[in-house]
Design an enzyme around this catalytic site. Sequence first.
Site, PDB file in Angstrom:
ATOM      1  N   ASP A 190      53.304 -18.176 -10.592  1.00 11.14           N
ATOM      2  CA  ASP A 190      53.984 -18.915  -9.521  1.00 11.14           C
ATOM      3  C   ASP A 190      55.437 -19.197  -9.899  1.00 11.14           C
ATOM      4  O   ASP A 190      56.348 -19.050  -9.079  1.00 11.14           O
ATOM      5  CB  ASP A 190      53.217 -20.201  -9.153  1.00 11.14           C
ATOM      6  N   ASP A 214      51.197  -6.423  -7.487  1.00 13.91           N
ATOM      7  CA  ASP A 214      51.315  -5.992  -6.087  1.00 13.91           C
ATOM      8  C   ASP A 214      52.206  -6.957  -5.318  1.00 13.91           C
ATOM      9  O   ASP A 214      53.150  -6.555  -4.630  1.00 13.91           O
ATOM     10  CB  ASP A 214      49.908  -5.940  -5.470  1.00 13.91           C
TER      11      ASP A 214
HETATM   12  C1  IPM Z   1      50.708  -0.890  -3.127  1.00 17.64           C
HETATM   13  C2  IPM Z   1      49.867  -1.094  -1.900  1.00 17.64           C
HETATM   14  C3  IPM Z   1      48.388  -0.805  -2.226  1.00 17.64           C
HETATM   15  C4  IPM Z   1      47.951  -1.823  -3.260  1.00 17.64           C
HETATM   16  C5  IPM Z   1      47.449  -0.804  -1.016  1.00 17.64           C
HETATM   17  C6  IPM Z   1      47.903   0.202   0.012  1.00 17.64           C
HETATM   18  C7  IPM Z   1      46.034  -0.574  -1.404  1.00 17.64           C
HETATM   19  O1  IPM Z   1      50.051  -2.365  -1.385  1.00 17.64           O
HETATM   20  O2  IPM Z   1      50.725   0.221  -3.688  1.00 17.64           O
HETATM   21  O3  IPM Z   1      51.376  -1.835  -3.545  1.00 17.64           O
HETATM   22  O4  IPM Z   1      47.525  -2.922  -2.923  1.00 17.64           O
HETATM   23  O5  IPM Z   1      48.022  -1.503  -4.445  1.00 17.64           O
HETATM   24 MG    MG Z   2      51.646  -3.429  -2.320  1.00 14.66          MG
END
Ligand code: IPM
Ligand code: MG
Length: 322
Positions: A190, A214
């Site tokens: 965070d 992500d």
């Molecule tokens: C990424 C995308 C993917 C993930 C999805 C499309 C599954 O958001 O490559 O960041 O969550 O890894």
């Molecule tokens: Mg992503």
Amino acid sequence: MRRVAVVGGDGIGPEVIRSALLVLDSVGFAADMVPLDVGFARWRRTGTALAQEDLETMRRCNCILFGAITTPPDPAYRSVLLRIRKDLDLYANIRPFHSSRIDLVIVRENTEGLYSGIEEIGQEEARTVRVITRAGSRRIAAAACQLASRRRRLTIVHKSNVLKSDTLFLETCREEARAAGVSHDDMLVDAAAYNLVLRPERFDVMVTTNLFGDILSDEMAGVLGSLGLCSSANLGERHALFEPIHGSAPDIAGRGVANPVGAVRSAAMMLEWFGLSEESRLVEAAVQSCLAKGMVTPDLGGSCTTEQATACICQAISRGLP
Ligand code: IPM
Ligand code: MG
């Protein structure tokens, strides 16, 4: 001969991959390009998004150049990208972010964490198991340390004040950094999210678990101004997949206005992976020169089409920039 599997995919995927291929041509990249039709459109047509033989073809290629694939909100549909990452064991997701002020790389663990796929979905309760292993943490930490040893510093990003699984991640990353002699610190996720907005120049290489990586990488794309600018390399011991970090953007698909830069930079990362560093640098320099000239698509406030932005990059390359 090098062999590259090319997956345009859905939405704007095929449009931006076309740009990446034109740019690869303009630096004289020679390879056997193997087009593969996988994704949501194929699933709608045939009931199969990705067949076992597609994975075999990918395995026989050196690497994959990937556009974007739409994931429908259907519980029976398994994300194609996640299947490829898992199947080819592409455990290190390398996401560089670059501007005049910012130069950092997020190294995201790509095969475990909350993406374990271990879920119990009931009517009243649903669970997803967050899997952190010592082996998985060690290999992602090693990849991050290798990168950090050529740069300045490693920051381990975690939530070990709440998640005991992250104590294992943090400790393993620390051990690896100490053994590699890499200067390092750590930060709660965070706080990292906050500091990425306020002081992005504070960071160099960040290593983190799957879902945190992500989220933080989309946040960084926002700090830079557009998801359309950012690229990634999904690396394993033997295979690799290069893709822009944006999705298939169905709202602008087919309108010819998608930003090709993320895909072009992914192609540049692929060139680097093949050991073609000069060519890779030339592509990045051409991208930067076009961005500086304001030759940009609407996501960045410009009025260029995908074709015009791509042509700008190809012309800068043929003039031998910088
Ligand atoms: C990424 C995308 C993917 C993930 C999805 C499309 C599954 O958001 O490559 O960041 O969550 O890894
Ligand atoms: Mg992503």
